[in-house]
Design a protein around this motif. Structure first.
Motif, mmCIF file in Angstrom:
data_model
loop_
_atom_site.group_PDB
_atom_site.id
_atom_site.type_symbol
_atom_site.label_atom_id
_atom_site.label_comp_id
_atom_site.label_asym_id
_atom_site.label_seq_id
_atom_site.Cartn_x
_atom_site.Cartn_y
_atom_site.Cartn_z
ATOM 1 N N GLU A 210 35.668 -21.923 -56.023
ATOM 2 C CA GLU A 210 34.360 -22.361 -55.529
ATOM 3 C C GLU A 210 33.980 -21.599 -54.252
ATOM 4 O O GLU A 210 32.852 -21.142 -54.106
ATOM 5 C CB GLU A 210 34.420 -23.863 -55.258
ATOM 6 N N LYS A 211 34.947 -21.455 -53.341
ATOM 7 C CA LYS A 211 34.697 -20.745 -52.074
ATOM 8 C C LYS A 211 34.316 -19.288 -52.343
ATOM 9 O O LYS A 211 33.389 -18.756 -51.724
ATOM 10 C CB LYS A 211 35.947 -20.829 -51.192
ATOM 11 N N GLU A 212 35.014 -18.655 -53.277
ATOM 12 C CA GLU A 212 34.734 -17.261 -53.648
ATOM 13 C C GLU A 212 33.330 -17.128 -54.251
ATOM 14 O O GLU A 212 32.573 -16.217 -53.895
ATOM 15 C CB GLU A 212 35.789 -16.785 -54.650
ATOM 16 N N GLU A 213 32.986 -18.042 -55.151
ATOM 17 C CA GLU A 213 31.650 -18.009 -55.781
ATOM 18 C C GLU A 213 30.548 -18.206 -54.744
ATOM 19 O O GLU A 213 29.539 -17.505 -54.761
ATOM 20 C CB GLU A 213 31.529 -19.113 -56.843
ATOM 21 N N GLN A 214 30.757 -19.141 -53.819
ATOM 22 C CA GLN A 214 29.741 -19.409 -52.798
ATOM 23 C C GLN A 214 29.626 -18.234 -51.816
ATOM 24 O O GLN A 214 28.535 -17.904 -51.368
ATOM 25 C CB GLN A 214 30.055 -20.713 -52.053
ATOM 26 N N ALA A 215 30.744 -17.592 -51.506
ATOM 27 C CA ALA A 215 30.727 -16.442 -50.596
ATOM 28 C C ALA A 215 29.982 -15.259 -51.191
ATOM 29 O O ALA A 215 29.431 -14.416 -50.470
ATOM 30 C CB ALA A 215 32.150 -16.037 -50.237
ATOM 31 N N TYR B 173 23.125 -15.907 -49.642
ATOM 32 C CA TYR B 173 22.721 -16.919 -48.663
ATOM 33 C C TYR B 173 23.869 -17.913 -48.497
ATOM 34 O O TYR B 173 24.796 -17.946 -49.298
ATOM 35 C CB TYR B 173 21.445 -17.653 -49.113
ATOM 36 N N ARG B 174 23.809 -18.717 -47.449
ATOM 37 C CA ARG B 174 24.754 -19.803 -47.230
ATOM 38 C C ARG B 174 23.950 -21.095 -47.266
ATOM 39 O O ARG B 174 22.774 -21.104 -46.894
ATOM 40 C CB ARG B 174 25.448 -19.688 -45.865
ATOM 41 N N VAL C 94 19.545 -17.476 -44.756
ATOM 42 C CA VAL C 94 19.439 -16.203 -45.459
ATOM 43 C C VAL C 94 19.479 -15.077 -44.434
ATOM 44 O O VAL C 94 18.577 -14.956 -43.608
ATOM 45 C CB VAL C 94 18.105 -16.121 -46.259
ATOM 46 N N PRO C 95 20.528 -14.215 -44.468
ATOM 47 C CA PRO C 95 20.551 -13.065 -43.563
ATOM 48 C C PRO C 95 19.469 -12.064 -43.977
ATOM 49 O O PRO C 95 19.293 -11.782 -45.162
ATOM 50 C CB PRO C 95 21.947 -12.464 -43.732
ATOM 51 N N LEU C 96 18.735 -11.543 -43.001
ATOM 52 C CA LEU C 96 17.650 -10.599 -43.268
ATOM 53 C C LEU C 96 17.926 -9.276 -42.558
ATOM 54 O O LEU C 96 18.648 -9.238 -41.565
ATOM 55 C CB LEU C 96 16.317 -11.174 -42.750
ATOM 56 N N PRO C 97 17.324 -8.172 -43.056
ATOM 57 C CA PRO C 97 17.469 -6.896 -42.345
ATOM 58 C C PRO C 97 16.913 -7.026 -40.917
ATOM 59 O O PRO C 97 15.961 -7.772 -40.678
ATOM 60 C CB PRO C 97 16.618 -5.926 -43.176
ATOM 61 N N LYS C 98 17.526 -6.300 -39.999
ATOM 62 C CA LYS C 98 17.124 -6.343 -38.591
ATOM 63 C C LYS C 98 15.622 -6.078 -38.450
ATOM 64 O O LYS C 98 15.077 -5.194 -39.082
ATOM 65 C CB LYS C 98 17.923 -5.300 -37.803
ATOM 66 N N GLY C 99 14.971 -6.889 -37.645
ATOM 67 C CA GLY C 99 13.548 -6.702 -37.369
ATOM 68 C C GLY C 99 12.602 -7.315 -38.399
ATOM 69 O O GLY C 99 11.393 -7.131 -38.310
ATOM 70 N N THR C 100 13.142 -8.044 -39.378
ATOM 71 C CA THR C 100 12.280 -8.651 -40.397
ATOM 72 C C THR C 100 11.393 -9.723 -39.766
ATOM 73 O O THR C 100 11.853 -10.528 -38.960
ATOM 74 C CB THR C 100 13.126 -9.294 -41.525
ATOM 75 N N ARG C 101 10.121 -9.699 -40.124
ATOM 76 C CA ARG C 101 9.147 -10.682 -39.651
ATOM 77 C C ARG C 101 8.665 -11.514 -40.832
ATOM 78 O O ARG C 101 8.833 -11.130 -41.986
ATOM 79 C CB ARG C 101 7.948 -9.970 -39.029
#
Length: 195
Positions: free
Chosen positions: A25-30, A34-35, A47-54
């Motif tokens: 489960e941990k592997e699938e979620q990783a 997104y977290r 959700v991690p976004l590219p640097k500078g995303t607006r």
């Protein structure tokens, strides 16, 4: 594994099985882009976004049973699909801070008093085992007045029972009987029973 097959396992076999399932489960979620986390009222997605995303660089759709987050410059969405359950769209929101998009999805079930754990955000994503969720202890101060009063009464009654003393309902009955005795001194209450 079915519940009956799980119950047939020894305690040691259950520990091994649970550990393997937790690792899978941990592997699938990783592997998700997104977290996410949840409590009984909300699902929180990071959700991690590219640097500078607006905000203007994103296409975001939050509907009663649908979510979509996509960079306008990308051909594929970061997250898209049917939500596990309905959300209260007007009470849900998203923000961007330090290249992280935070989405708060208000579970619609929170408004109809039937709280439910979600096994996944979107139905196409791998599920988590909701039976293994350990909810955080809530504080009495977090509860609404009516619920808080009910919990405090239950706690008092349990404490009284443990000490062999009368519960709050029994105390009320005894108090009513005493008032009635004072109002009617001519009556004999020697055989009166409370119950």
């Amino acid at each position: 594994m079915s519940t009956s097959r799980y119950e047939d396992l020894s305690e040691e076999e259950r520990k091994v099985y649970d550990a393997e399932e937790a690792a899978r489960e941990k592997e699938e979620q990783a592997a998700l882009p997104y977290r996410w986390a949840q409590d009984l009222q909300t699902v929180s997605v990071s959700v991690p976004l590219p640097k500078g995303t607006r905000a203007r660089d994103l296409q975001v759709v939050l509907q009663k049973r649908k979510i979509k987050v996509q960079l306008k410059s990308a051909s594929e969405p970061i997250i898209a699909g049917e939500l596990f359950n309905d959300i209260a769209v007007d009470d849900s929101s998203w923000t961007i801070d330090d290249d992280i998009m935070s989405i708060e999805l208000e579970k619609l079930s929170a408004h109809i008093k039937s709280h439910q754990w979600w096994p996944h955000v979107v139905t196409s994503a791998p599920k988590i085992n909701t039976q293994k969720i350990q909810p955080e202890n809530s504080k009495l101060s977090d509860l609404d007045g009516e619920t808080r009063g009910m919990v405090e009464k239950m706690m008092f009654d349990n404490q009284q029972k443990a000490m062999g003393k009368p519960t709050s309902d029994e105390l009320k009955k005894m108090e009513m009987l005493e008032k009635f005795k004072k109002a009617h001194p001519e009556m004999d209450f020697s055989n009166a029973k409370i119950g």
